[in-house]
Design a protein around this motif. Structure first.
Motif, PDB file in Angstrom:
ATOM      1  N   ALA A 389       0.846  -1.192   0.000  1.00  0.00           N
ATOM      2  CA  ALA A 389       0.000   0.000   0.000  1.00  0.00           C
ATOM      3  C   ALA A 389       0.881   1.243   0.000  1.00  0.00           C
ATOM      4  O   ALA A 389       1.965   1.247   0.582  1.00  0.00           O
ATOM      5  CB  ALA A 389      -0.912  -0.001   1.216  1.00  0.00           C
ATOM      6  N   VAL A 390       0.419   2.305  -0.666  1.00  0.00           N
ATOM      7  CA  VAL A 390       1.200   3.540  -0.728  1.00  0.00           C
ATOM      8  C   VAL A 390       1.198   4.230   0.630  1.00  0.00           C
ATOM      9  O   VAL A 390       2.252   4.568   1.171  1.00  0.00           O
ATOM     10  CB  VAL A 390       0.641   4.480  -1.813  1.00  0.00           C
ATOM     11  N   THR A 391       0.029   4.469   1.185  1.00  0.00           N
ATOM     12  CA  THR A 391      -0.067   5.130   2.484  1.00  0.00           C
ATOM     13  C   THR A 391      -0.210   4.139   3.629  1.00  0.00           C
ATOM     14  O   THR A 391       0.202   4.426   4.752  1.00  0.00           O
ATOM     15  CB  THR A 391      -1.271   6.081   2.506  1.00  0.00           C
ATOM     16  N   GLY A 392      -0.804   2.989   3.383  1.00  0.00           N
ATOM     17  CA  GLY A 392      -1.029   1.988   4.420  1.00  0.00           C
ATOM     18  C   GLY A 392      -2.390   1.352   4.246  1.00  0.00           C
ATOM     19  O   GLY A 392      -3.167   1.708   3.354  1.00  0.00           O
ATOM     20  N   ARG A 393      -2.686   0.401   5.098  1.00  0.00           N
ATOM     21  CA  ARG A 393      -3.997  -0.259   5.035  1.00  0.00           C
ATOM     22  C   ARG A 393      -4.472  -0.599   6.442  1.00  0.00           C
ATOM     23  O   ARG A 393      -3.669  -0.798   7.362  1.00  0.00           O
ATOM     24  CB  ARG A 393      -3.945  -1.520   4.174  1.00  0.00           C
ATOM     25  N   ILE A 394      -5.791  -0.654   6.580  1.00  0.00           N
ATOM     26  CA  ILE A 394      -6.435  -1.032   7.838  1.00  0.00           C
ATOM     27  C   ILE A 394      -6.942  -2.462   7.708  1.00  0.00           C
ATOM     28  O   ILE A 394      -7.617  -2.803   6.729  1.00  0.00           O
ATOM     29  CB  ILE A 394      -7.607  -0.094   8.176  1.00  0.00           C
ATOM     30  N   SER A 395      -6.619  -3.295   8.669  1.00  0.00           N
ATOM     31  CA  SER A 395      -7.049  -4.691   8.633  1.00  0.00           C
ATOM     32  C   SER A 395      -7.514  -5.120  10.027  1.00  0.00           C
ATOM     33  O   SER A 395      -7.372  -4.379  11.009  1.00  0.00           O
ATOM     34  CB  SER A 395      -5.904  -5.592   8.157  1.00  0.00           C
ATOM     35  N   LYS A 396      -8.053  -6.294  10.072  1.00  0.00           N
ATOM     36  CA  LYS A 396      -8.474  -6.855  11.352  1.00  0.00           C
ATOM     37  C   LYS A 396      -7.258  -7.120  12.226  1.00  0.00           C
ATOM     38  O   LYS A 396      -6.224  -7.581  11.742  1.00  0.00           O
ATOM     39  CB  LYS A 396      -9.246  -8.152  11.113  1.00  0.00           C
ATOM     40  N   ASP A 397      -7.382  -6.805  13.502  1.00  0.00           N
ATOM     41  CA  ASP A 397      -6.246  -6.978  14.408  1.00  0.00           C
ATOM     42  C   ASP A 397      -5.890  -8.460  14.517  1.00  0.00           C
ATOM     43  O   ASP A 397      -6.687  -9.266  15.012  1.00  0.00           O
ATOM     44  CB  ASP A 397      -6.594  -6.423  15.790  1.00  0.00           C
ATOM     45  N   PRO A 398      -4.697  -8.868  14.063  1.00  0.00           N
ATOM     46  CA  PRO A 398      -4.334 -10.291  14.140  1.00  0.00           C
ATOM     47  C   PRO A 398      -4.123 -10.776  15.564  1.00  0.00           C
ATOM     48  O   PRO A 398      -4.099 -11.997  15.806  1.00  0.00           O
ATOM     49  CB  PRO A 398      -3.019 -10.353  13.340  1.00  0.00           C
ATOM     50  N   TYR A 399      -3.983  -9.854  16.517  1.00  0.00           N
ATOM     51  CA  TYR A 399      -3.762 -10.241  17.910  1.00  0.00           C
ATOM     52  C   TYR A 399      -5.059 -10.264  18.713  1.00  0.00           C
ATOM     53  O   TYR A 399      -5.041 -10.616  19.895  1.00  0.00           O
ATOM     54  CB  TYR A 399      -2.768  -9.279  18.565  1.00  0.00           C
ATOM     55  N   HIS A 400      -6.164  -9.846  18.078  1.00  0.00           N
ATOM     56  CA  HIS A 400      -7.495  -9.871  18.701  1.00  0.00           C
ATOM     57  C   HIS A 400      -7.519  -9.075  20.009  1.00  0.00           C
ATOM     58  O   HIS A 400      -8.160  -9.476  20.985  1.00  0.00           O
ATOM     59  CB  HIS A 400      -7.939 -11.309  18.958  1.00  0.00           C
ATOM     60  N   LYS A 401      -6.828  -7.951  20.035  1.00  0.00           N
ATOM     61  CA  LYS A 401      -6.786  -7.120  21.239  1.00  0.00           C
ATOM     62  C   LYS A 401      -7.470  -5.775  21.037  1.00  0.00           C
ATOM     63  O   LYS A 401      -7.761  -5.084  22.021  1.00  0.00           O
ATOM     64  CB  LYS A 401      -5.333  -6.876  21.660  1.00  0.00           C
ATOM     65  N   VAL A 406      -3.255  -1.048  11.975  1.00  0.00           N
ATOM     66  CA  VAL A 406      -2.790  -0.161  10.910  1.00  0.00           C
ATOM     67  C   VAL A 406      -1.434  -0.654  10.410  1.00  0.00           C
ATOM     68  O   VAL A 406      -0.463  -0.699  11.178  1.00  0.00           O
ATOM     69  CB  VAL A 406      -2.661   1.293  11.403  1.00  0.00           C
ATOM     70  N   GLU A 407      -1.380  -1.035   9.140  1.00  0.00           N
ATOM     71  CA  GLU A 407      -0.118  -1.437   8.525  1.00  0.00           C
ATOM     72  C   GLU A 407       0.465  -0.259   7.768  1.00  0.00           C
ATOM     73  O   GLU A 407      -0.201   0.346   6.932  1.00  0.00           O
ATOM     74  CB  GLU A 407      -0.341  -2.615   7.566  1.00  0.00           C
ATOM     75  N   GLY A 408       1.694   0.081   8.064  1.00  0.00           N
ATOM     76  CA  GLY A 408       2.338   1.219   7.429  1.00  0.00           C
ATOM     77  C   GLY A 408       2.594   0.986   5.955  1.00  0.00           C
ATOM     78  O   GLY A 408       2.985  -0.102   5.536  1.00  0.00           O
ATOM     79  N   GLY A 409       2.381   2.010   5.135  1.00  0.00           N
ATOM     80  CA  GLY A 409       2.653   1.924   3.708  1.00  0.00           C
ATOM     81  C   GLY A 409       4.063   2.382   3.387  1.00  0.00           C
ATOM     82  O   GLY A 409       4.853   2.745   4.263  1.00  0.00           O
ATOM     83  N   SER A 410       4.381   2.387   2.115  1.00  0.00           N
ATOM     84  CA  SER A 410       5.737   2.733   1.682  1.00  0.00           C
ATOM     85  C   SER A 410       6.116   4.154   2.073  1.00  0.00           C
ATOM     86  O   SER A 410       7.260   4.420   2.449  1.00  0.00           O
ATOM     87  CB  SER A 410       5.861   2.564   0.164  1.00  0.00           C
ATOM     88  N   LEU A 411       5.172   5.099   1.997  1.00  0.00           N
ATOM     89  CA  LEU A 411       5.471   6.493   2.332  1.00  0.00           C
ATOM     90  C   LEU A 411       5.782   6.665   3.813  1.00  0.00           C
ATOM     91  O   LEU A 411       6.578   7.526   4.191  1.00  0.00           O
ATOM     92  CB  LEU A 411       4.300   7.396   1.935  1.00  0.00           C
ATOM     93  N   SER A 412       5.179   5.848   4.659  1.00  0.00           N
ATOM     94  CA  SER A 412       5.448   5.937   6.099  1.00  0.00           C
ATOM     95  C   SER A 412       6.741   5.227   6.467  1.00  0.00           C
ATOM     96  O   SER A 412       7.508   5.706   7.314  1.00  0.00           O
ATOM     97  CB  SER A 412       4.282   5.338   6.894  1.00  0.00           C
ATOM     98  N   LEU A 413       6.991   4.093   5.834  1.00  0.00           N
ATOM     99  CA  LEU A 413       8.182   3.317   6.175  1.00  0.00           C
ATOM    100  C   LEU A 413       9.461   3.998   5.717  1.00  0.00           C
ATOM    101  O   LEU A 413      10.546   3.681   6.207  1.00  0.00           O
ATOM    102  CB  LEU A 413       8.095   1.915   5.554  1.00  0.00           C
ATOM    103  N   ALA A 414       9.357   4.925   4.774  1.00  0.00           N
ATOM    104  CA  ALA A 414      10.547   5.620   4.260  1.00  0.00           C
ATOM    105  C   ALA A 414      10.853   6.886   5.042  1.00  0.00           C
ATOM    106  O   ALA A 414      11.568   7.762   4.543  1.00  0.00           O
ATOM    107  CB  ALA A 414      10.346   5.960   2.786  1.00  0.00           C
ATOM    108  N   THR A 415      10.355   7.019   6.253  1.00  0.00           N
ATOM    109  CA  THR A 415      10.574   8.212   7.063  1.00  0.00           C
ATOM    110  C   THR A 415      12.058   8.549   7.173  1.00  0.00           C
ATOM    111  O   THR A 415      12.890   7.671   7.395  1.00  0.00           O
ATOM    112  CB  THR A 415       9.984   7.998   8.470  1.00  0.00           C
ATOM    113  N   ASN A 416      12.377   9.840   7.009  1.00  0.00           N
ATOM    114  CA  ASN A 416      13.752  10.356   7.041  1.00  0.00           C
ATOM    115  C   ASN A 416      14.607   9.817   5.898  1.00  0.00           C
ATOM    116  O   ASN A 416      15.838   9.876   5.957  1.00  0.00           O
ATOM    117  CB  ASN A 416      14.442  10.040   8.372  1.00  0.00           C
ATOM    118  N   GLY A 417      13.960   9.291   4.873  1.00  0.00           N
ATOM    119  CA  GLY A 417      14.690   8.757   3.737  1.00  0.00           C
ATOM    120  C   GLY A 417      13.994   9.058   2.434  1.00  0.00           C
ATOM    121  O   GLY A 417      13.399  10.129   2.258  1.00  0.00           O
TER     122      GLY A 417
END
Length: 678
Positions: A389-401, A406-417
């Motif tokens: 995902a470019v910005t990220g995606r929302i999915s069901k919590d795999p930990y059921h908590k 929220v899964e970070g997208g490419s634009l978020s993971l490239a912070t400071n880069g």
């Protein structure tokens, strides 16, 4: 005799803990916290947070310091006793007080610098900390966050038998301990110590707090220098209480915590319960040596040769950059733009200017290789792929908590880069709109589906903190349907004006006769590098360029008033000259911060401490060249030159042209000033 010896040893440790709390300032914090509780009689549990530095504690009492690191639960009991004795002796809290009413939370500021013993890198290193329960530390980038949820911080149990000593309401207090699950904190099989009856929970005394689950990966997975580029399993971390608000997707943190086993159905997951978290400002905590702070010899010689020219040094760097990808001089302006963008990246620099590049041309293979090559010099680089995902995606919590994850997208993971988007033409319209909106607003927005937000509109928003690079091949796209510009020269395919305006620089690599001189040489270099990868020896190696960029990024430069005046006057005059009506202009509003970023980056690459007039003139010249290539008209008589041949690369003549351009710029700014008359 043995019991007396044990009592003596424990008394010694309590005294050592008291001495350390006094030296470290925690004793005064205990007094301040006690004053906050005041004279309230309704408080069941008194919470105290103690800030510890294990290395300092070891100097006071080696046993106690090692106990904090290797067995935190036992250390908490000792510090709980110390806090209890201090409060009782100084009468800091009113009424009758039990030791069970004191909850101590030990916050570690750091761990000893023994990485083999206390630090982990991947999930496979967690099992060795599970049985011991000792503290560990690791550095990681947050790639995903759950929604904030609640957990039971403490609750009260009472004995149902009237007259029993366990029915006074202050004896059985259940407090969450690090590593414990909700089922371990809240149970129905506790028995009274006095009568043996099953205790009952007083739910009105239950205290809830916030928790958050995050996934972190080693920073090496987000670097493109070959250190580690494979997929790595994320480490799951639980954050509670005041730590919940700290983690941000894409940021780098150092986490201190303990390992716990999370049971779900028949599966066992090892996770980390965070004790403390610290945001790191750099990807390496190893300081530079004196030798590393010197410029590479070849770059030092190049700098000395061009010390009299305000533009020659940076021109030579761009000319020699990426020799292993394309011949020197080819794609010269794109290479210059990449260098200018790279020097503004990084977490060490205080300058947080975002600089986005779009390269337009039919040599898409070469453009892709150049952008990927430039990414190898960034502290962090993410090359976006269609499966992410470019910005990220929302999915069901795999930990059921919690409600969602929220899964970070490419634009978020490239912070400071750098985030390399690649070919814009391969994306669907909805993805292009997301990219355009993100670059335009400077915020990464993820819409939360109504099934996760209980039907209410909700968004997860964070600031954009990376440079975005992309390229476009007009030959693979439909002809442009946007005819809202007065002059259109550069072929941009189906990209709209709004999409082009969100990029800081739109560099056109076609439309020049000089490219034909490089076609054969580029083909020869590609074939030679494929057959004999080691045959091409660049004038400046990758390591030397990388070292230079690290030094240039750290330089702090100051904008001079003269440079600021040139930038502002050119911006105003250019917008006025290129406006078809008073309400619109072909020069976007984002041009002004782009000019400042260009001047700032050029000063850094030139190893100056101030942004001079020369830096501002180069920024204006590059911006005017891009606008001319796009619109086909320049009042400053600037001719786009995306490539420079060896014969044309004459620094003295180029400097003379820049001085002439400087004088022409001053006349242009004065002629377009409001109220000016010929």
């Amino acid at each position: 005799m043995k019991e007396l010896l044990q009592h003596y040893e424990r008394t010694k440790r309590v005294q050592s803990a008291l001495v350390y709390l006094d030296k470290s300032g925690n004793l005064s914090d205990i007094k301040k916290t006690s004053l906050l509780y005041g004279n309230s009689q309704d408080v069941i549990l008194y919470k105290f947070r103690l800030k510890l530095q294990p290395c300092d504690l070891i100097q006071t009492c080696a046993y106690l310091g090692n106990l904090v690191l290797s067995c935190p639960s036992e250390a908490e009991k000792i510090f709980q006793e110390v806090v209890y004795l201090v409060i009782k002796s100084l009468q800091l809290l009113p009424g009758e007080l039990r030791k069970s009413q004191i909850a101590v939370n030990l916050k570690l500021g750091s761990l000893p610098a023994i990485k083999e013993q206390y630090y982990v890198k991947t999930v496979k290193d967690l099992p060795r900390f599970l049985k011991s329960g000792s503290f560990l530390g690791f550095d990681g980038v947050v790639t995903g966050l759950s929604a904030v949820s609640s957990y039971t911080q403490s609750t009260l149990y009472i004995c149902p038998v009237e007259g029993c000593s366990g029915a006074d309401g202050k004896q059985y207090i259940r407090v969450h301990v690090p590593g414990a699950s909700e089922l371990q904190t809240i149970r129905n099989d506790f028995h009274c110590f006095h009568c043996g009856m099953v205790l009952e929970e007083d739910k009105s005394k239950r205290v809830l707090a916030e928790k958050l689950i995050a996934e972190l990966v080693p920073v090496s997975t987000l670097r493109t220098d070959g250190i580690g580029t494979g997929r790595t399993q994320a480490i799951t971390v639980y954050f509670r209480d005041e730590l919940v608000s700290i983690p941000v997707i894409g940021e780098l943190y150092r986490v201190i915590g303990v390992v716990k086993a999370d049971f779900e159905n028949q599966n066992i997951h090892l996770v980390v319960e965070a004790n403390n978290i610290e945001q790191l400002s750099a990807f390496s905590d190893i300081p530079y040596s004196l030798e590393q702070r010197y410029l590479p010899k070849c770059i030092q010689l190049l700098y000395e040769e061009n010390v009299c020219s305000p533009w020659g040094f940076v021109r030579c760097l761009a000319y020699l950059f990426g020799e292993s990808v394309t011949p020197p001089g080819s794609f010269h302006k794109l290479k210059l733009g990449i260098l200018l963008s790279l020097v503004l990246t990084g977490s060490k620099s205080k300058t947080k200017s975002l600089f986005h590049i779009l390269a337009c041309g039919r040599e898409s293979v070469v453009l892709d290789r150049l952008l990927r090559y430039g990414c190898t010099f960034a502290e962090r680089a993410v090359t976006h792929s269609l499966c992410n995902a470019v910005t990220g995606r929302i999915s069901k919590d795999p930990y059921h908590k919690s409600q969602y994850f929220v899964e970070g997208g490419s634009l978020s993971l490239a912070t400071n880069g750098v985030c390399n988007i690649g070919d814009l033409g391969r994306y669907k319209k909805i993805t292009k709109d997301i990219i355009k909106a993100t670059l335009d607003t400077g915020r990464v927005v993820i819409d939360v589906s109504s099934k996760f937000s209980q039907g209410l509109p909700q968004q997860h928003s964070s600031p954009l903190r990376c440079h975005v690079w992309a390229y476009s091949d007009p030959a693979t796209q439909k002809p442009s349907q946007y005819k809202d510009e007065l002059f259109i020269t550069g072929d941009t395919g189906e990209l709209s004006k709004a999409m082009l305006d969100v990029f800081s620089l739109v560099l056109f690599t076609d439309g020049s006769d000089s490219i034909s001189n490089f076609d054969e040489e580029i083909s020869r270099d590609i074939l030679r590098s494929a057959v004999h990868p080691d045959s091409l020896k660049p004038s400046i190696t990758f390591q030397e360029f990388n070292k230079f960029l690290e030094i240039a990024r750290e330089r702090e430069v100051i904008l001079t008033p003269a440079a600021e005046v040139i930038v502002q006057q050119y911006y105003q005059a250019s917008r006025r000259m290129r406006s078809s009506d008073p309400s619109s202009s072909s020069v976007p509003v984002s041009t002004l911060p782009t000019l400042y970023s260009l001047a700032l980056a050029h000063a850094k690459l030139s190893l100056r401490r101030e942004v001079t007039e020369s830096d501002a003139v180069m920024a204006v010249h590059l911006s005017e060249e891009c606008l001319t290539a796009r619109h086909g008209f320049s009042a400053l008589s600037v001719r786009p030159m995306p490539h420079i041949t060896c014969d044309d690369f004459n620094l003295q003549e180029m400097d003379e042209e820049m001085y002439v351009f400087h004088h022409r710029l001053l006349r242009f700014c004065g002629g377009q000033a409001p109220g000016h008359e010929e």
